[in-house]
Structures are given as structure tokens and as C-alpha cells.
Design an enzyme around this catalytic site. Sequence first.
Site, PDB file in Angstrom:
ATOM      1  N   GLU A 191      49.133  35.666  39.180  1.00 51.15           N
ATOM      2  CA  GLU A 191      49.116  37.063  39.581  1.00 51.15           C
ATOM      3  C   GLU A 191      50.278  37.416  40.496  1.00 51.15           C
ATOM      4  OE1 GLU A 191      45.591  39.973  41.136  1.00 51.15           O
ATOM      5  OE2 GLU A 191      45.150  38.396  39.708  1.00 51.15           O
ATOM      6  N   ASP A 197      43.998  35.720  38.980  1.00 49.35           N
ATOM      7  CA  ASP A 197      42.711  35.657  39.688  1.00 49.35           C
ATOM      8  C   ASP A 197      41.569  35.893  38.703  1.00 49.35           C
ATOM      9  OD1 ASP A 197      44.129  35.269  41.988  1.00 49.35           O
ATOM     10  OD2 ASP A 197      43.870  37.308  42.761  1.00 49.35           O
ATOM     11  N   TYR A 225      38.759  31.755  47.207  1.00 44.18           N
ATOM     12  CA  TYR A 225      39.009  33.079  46.631  1.00 44.18           C
ATOM     13  C   TYR A 225      38.295  34.161  47.445  1.00 44.18           C
ATOM     14  CZ  TYR A 225      39.699  36.673  43.118  1.00 44.18           C
ATOM     15  OH  TYR A 225      40.069  37.823  42.474  1.00 44.18           O
TER      16      TYR A 225
END
Length: 782
Positions: A3, A105, A314
Site C-alpha cells: 500500500e 492492507d 495492524y
Amino acid sequence: MTEKETAAKRIAAILAENKVKKVRYPKLGVETYEFAYGGHERTVVMGLSGHVVGIDFPKEYNNWQKNSAKDLIDADIIVTTTNKKIVTALKVIGKDADLVTIATDYDREGELIGVEALSLIQSVNPKVKFNRALYSAITPKDITHAFENLTTVNFNLADAGHSREVIDLVWGASLTRYISLCAGRLGKLFLSVGRVQSPTLALIVEREKEREAFVPVDYWEIEATLETKKKESFVSEYHLNRIFEKEVAERIFKNVIVGGFAKVAAVEAKERKEKPPIPFNTTEFYVAANAIGISVNNAKRMYQTLYEAGYLSYPRTDSTIYPESLELRSLIEMFIGTEFEVYAKKLLKQKTLTPTQGKKEDPAHPPIHPVAPAKRSDMKEDEWKVYELVVRRFLATFAGEAEWHTLRVNIDINEAENKEEFKVNGSRLTDEGWRWYYPYNKPEDRLLPPLSEGDVLKVTHKEFYEKETQPPSRYGQGRLIRLMDDLGLGTKATRADIINKLISRYYIHGNPLQPTKMAYAVVDTLEQYTPTIVKPEMTKRLEEDMDKISEGKIKEGDVLAESREMLNIIFEDLEKNSEDIAKSLQSGLLEDKIVGKCQLCDSDLIIRKSKKGSRFIGCSGYPDCSYSLPLPRTGQVVVTDKMCDEHKMAKIKIITEGKRPWEFGCPACNFNDWERQKEEADKKGQTMIPFGEAVKKAQARAKAKSKSETPETLSDIKGLGEASLKKLNDAKVETIEDLAAANTEKLAKKTGISVKNLDKWKEAANAAKAAKATKEESDSNE
């Protein structure tokens, strides 16, 4: 494909069997990381910098005057390029690729970003193979596992992300255009309306209305200082806490005689246990970060940096339950040799490590937790605050209960018919348990001398406090995030952005959050003529539909059609009431510009613009009255609810995006101060700089001050979080000056905040006052 470029660099370093070669494509301005991996001589890892394509309406819809807002509902949606360099690079590199691995992600937006990039490659290489790498942390273990267990692309999840983009574009663009045209607010001054932001703004406005409608009720409190035979003193309070009849309060106070005696009527001792906190999900992390003085937007930004650097898991997760696959003991062991070693070693002595758990489980990602050890020197000070908060919360979830010894003591002052009942509560932490690991907002011990039933005490002092009930408090950012979560407004990935957008559009300001008059005008109009837009039920329903898209239960096209149908119904209400909506908005927005009453003719003073574009405050009685005051040229002027006692004029603040608000204060005071300085300068034969230049210099100083450590408001003081701020506000400590003048011991009794913390914050407040005085002295010398 990752990303972002930072993730690409780390993943390449983890996967490379030999040295990573950094390859720059000069004509494209794009860098990639190349190496041998998994039997492939050339593996290229490339960061996408988020979305490289977006969606928009065709150009013919850009003219607000030629196309009606309703036309946007069913208009075609086209794909636009947002990063030409990376789009070109994807096609150049992807044209000869055998295999594409999406490593963005793992959430709706990440899946959509990956699918968008894949589609670009497929446009030049239709037969290319592709797969998906899923991970929840950028660590060697997680990345290696992800690439050894590649899976398929989740197109349903990408469709859910795409549906959100389309729905938010159509709703936001059509409603914003309609409302802005009705209000006559075009260009940079347009009125933003959105599917999620408008219900969120309505919550803030509704709370402000509750505060305005609140009627305070007077009440009284009585305290008596008592002394034991061993000369140990403590403060007790009347057993009803609040007395709502003044005559009754005065009678009770009169019956408490200094020098008289009291007797301990009853002593109730208990042991109380506090359970450890549950693991952080995104919402609870934001709440906790905000409570220690970190704004939601800053918490999001810093956490993302730490995630990409491989320190934290995350950031976007709903889960509060650690999955069985997480090697919890190993995660604790990694803190041996760090400044958290003493905590880790204590936990590792336990026979079993049984963490707490909440009720939410996210199959995509575990709760927020640390994934790598770090030193303070590895990161910036505020980033360390975030990292330490996450580490301590993680460790605390394995710790034992905190144990308190509590006392409730009933005391009779005087005897017989003049007897008055008082009470005092004491508490002492007997076993820190989890609070040793996670000391944030830890209550202070309230120690009492040894007391037994029948003990005789002496009354040495008494206090009579006249108070009034307080309105409901405004929402802090953390509290608002939690409320949005409860109501289904937005998602864990978007809520922080929604708050930031409301701030950037000048709908809200401050912390706790306060709406501007413009926010009132928009919300009141929408509530009256099309309440669906500002109610959470509509957006919650669409959020649930998007969840069903990701689960493969319904098709994206069906949800988009339903969304457009809902919006068409809303526009029927809007168009039926166009004239009334325009009048309502224009009337409300006029109030947003009213600063106060003219001292010469009592007409309204209004923020105006001259023909040359400069701003000033002018009298609405013009041309009969020409009273005016100058204003700074740049920044958004926000009229606050704080009034200047001398001029009966609202104090204003100047907000510039990306900078700390400048508390300009009373415009009349500012101008009068300058005139006094000019008069003194004239007497001395000195040349005084024009007012406009003086304001510019003051603004420059404010800008410099925003970069310093000197706090401007209570919420700027380090360590003073949302919960403590509310307690101070309830005790009528609302400004830096209020805190600097406060008696910390008395304030501690009123608020329950420790004297230690209050003294620390008061020191910061005094420093801020001194800095302000120095600057004012400097101003007078200019």
C-alpha cells in the site's frame, strides 16, 4: 504490491534471499525493490502510495449552475488517475510479469487498492496470474508466513470498498451542491454535507443544545474537618452530598460547631477488586490515546507510522479477543532486555497466561498489540507515548486484578435533636495487580486515620460551598469515536477522518468539541426539512449492506441502487421546500457572522468583506453608523461563545488548516490596545507600526507559539486527558488562568484528581501565563 513505499521497503528486506537492489525509474519518478525470491530470479516489490486511481463524475457535471444537484444521483461514474507516475510504472513493470501478489492492507480499502492496481496490470497483461498475501504485522515472522501461505484475492471485499466510494461520492456531492447553492455559499466557502459526517455533526450540535437548554439548580455542600485524639485530621462531608434548600443548608452549617465534638457512628470496611482491561481494538485505542492528551487524528497518524516500521500490529481491527494462533508467551518474552523487562519477567512467572477478552472478534486481524521491542531512541517522543500505551495495555491484559481496601465511615456531629450526619470514604490500593503495568488514570489513595465505631472526634474547621448543577459535558474526540461506533456511524478506518473533516470544514472546534453557528444552521435546516440525512439509522443500514457485500450475501449493484433510491426520496423533500431551506440556511449563516452589539447604536456587529477583499467587523446600521474594527487577513474566523465583559462582544479564534487555532480574543480589546500603544508612541515621537502589521506580527508569534511546548488551552497541557478535562470544567476551571489561580488541594477534593497531577498541570499553566506576559511586554515595546 504494497500500500505504501515504507511497507515495500520493509517487506523486500524481509523476503530477499540476497541483497535487495533499489531500482529507480527516472522518467517515472518511481522506486522499486528487486531481488531473487522463491525460485524467481527477479521479484519486484513496489509501493502504491494508497489509491492510484479514483472515481468522479464526467467533466460536464462540474458546472454547478448548468447541472442540478439531483442530476448527480444517477450520473455515470468514471475512473480517474490520481497518481500518473505509479499508474505508468504499474503498466510498464506489469506488462512482462508472470505473477502479481497483492500485499496491501487487509481491509476493504486495502483490498480495493490492490484490485485497482491489478486491473491496471491486466489492461496490458490480461493473462497474468495473481494471488494475495495476508498479514497483520510487518515483522519477519508475519511476512514470511504470509508469503508461504498465499491465498486468493477477495473481490467481494474490494466491491464493498468500492461501493463505499461510490455511495459517499454520490451522497456527498449531490447534497453538498444542493445545500451550498441554497445558501449561496460557493467556492471555498461551500457547505459540506455527507452520509456519515452529517449525522456525526448532528450529535455534536444536539449535545450543545442540551447544554444551552440546561437550567442550573443551586445547591450547597458542607464539609467539616475532624481530628482524632492523636491529632490526625481528615475532611468529612454532609451525608446527602448536595443540599438543594438554602435554609436547610444554613441550619446544618450552624449546627456544626467548631470546637465541638463528633462520634463515629459506623465503620464499613470492604475489599474491592478491579478486573484488568480488555485488549485494544481501534475504537478503544483512540479513546485511551485521547485520554492521555493525544488527538484522535494524531493517534491514527503515529500508530500508522509505528505499524509500517514493524513495531505494532495492524491498526484497524474490531477484535478484543486474542486468537489462538497468536504466540502470546513469545510476545511477552521479547521485552526481556528492554525497559519493560521487569513487567515481562513478572508475567512469565505465572503458570498460565490467561488474557482478558472482550465480546468482539474480527476474523481479519487480532486486537492491537506490540509485535517488536523498541527503545525510546527509536522514535519521536509522541510516537513513544503511543508505543508505550499499547505495550502496557497488552501486558495488563495478562495481569491479575487490582485490589482495594475501602472504608465508609458514618459520623454524627452533635447529639440528640441537633445531630447532623456526615460521612467520609477512604480507599487504599492493597494489590496493584494490572494497574502496575497500566498506570494511566490511576485513582489516588484516600487514606484515613484508624477509626472505630464509638470514637470521639473534635470539629476543627467547617466549610460552606454554594454551587450549581452543571450541564452535560461536550464530547471529547475519544468519547465521540466510541459513540459513533455504538451507533454504526462510519467504520474503524473512517471515524477519525470524519472528525478531522468536520474540523477542517470549520463546523467544529476545540477539545471537547464545540459546534460553530454554521454547524447549527446546516443541522437545524436538515433536521427540519429532511431529517433522514442527520439520523444514524440511514447510514447504519448502508454500512450493514456493505458488510453483506463483503460476505458475498448481496451484490454491489443492488446496494448502489438502493442507495440512489434513498437519495431520490430525500431530494423530493428538499425540492418541495427549496425556498424555506434557502431562508433557513441564509438566516442561520448570518448568525455565524454576528460578533456582538455596536457600542454606538446597538445594532449587530457583523463580519464583512471590503471591496478589496480584506475582512473587518462592521455595524449593520451602516451607513447611519460607521463603527468598524479590523480583522486578520487570513484564516477562518470562528465566533466563540466566550464574551468580553467590557465590550459585550464575542471573542474569536482564527483557524488555519494544519495549524493550532489562534485565540484572537475580543476584537475591540485588540484594537484598543493597539491605539493605546500608538498614543504612547506618538508622545515619545516614535513611529508605531500600522494595526494590520501588528496583527501580522501577533499571528506570527501565535504560529511560533503553536510549535513550542507552551500550552494555549487546558487541553494543550501534556498529560491532561479528556476525563480530567471534564472534571476540571465541571469544577469551573475552564482556562489556563483558572488553573493557574486554583488552590490545588481544594480542587483535588472537588474533582478527585491527585494533588500531584494538579500541581504539575498548574506549573505548566503558570509557565504559559509567564510566557504570555513576556510577549505582551514585547508587544508594548514594538
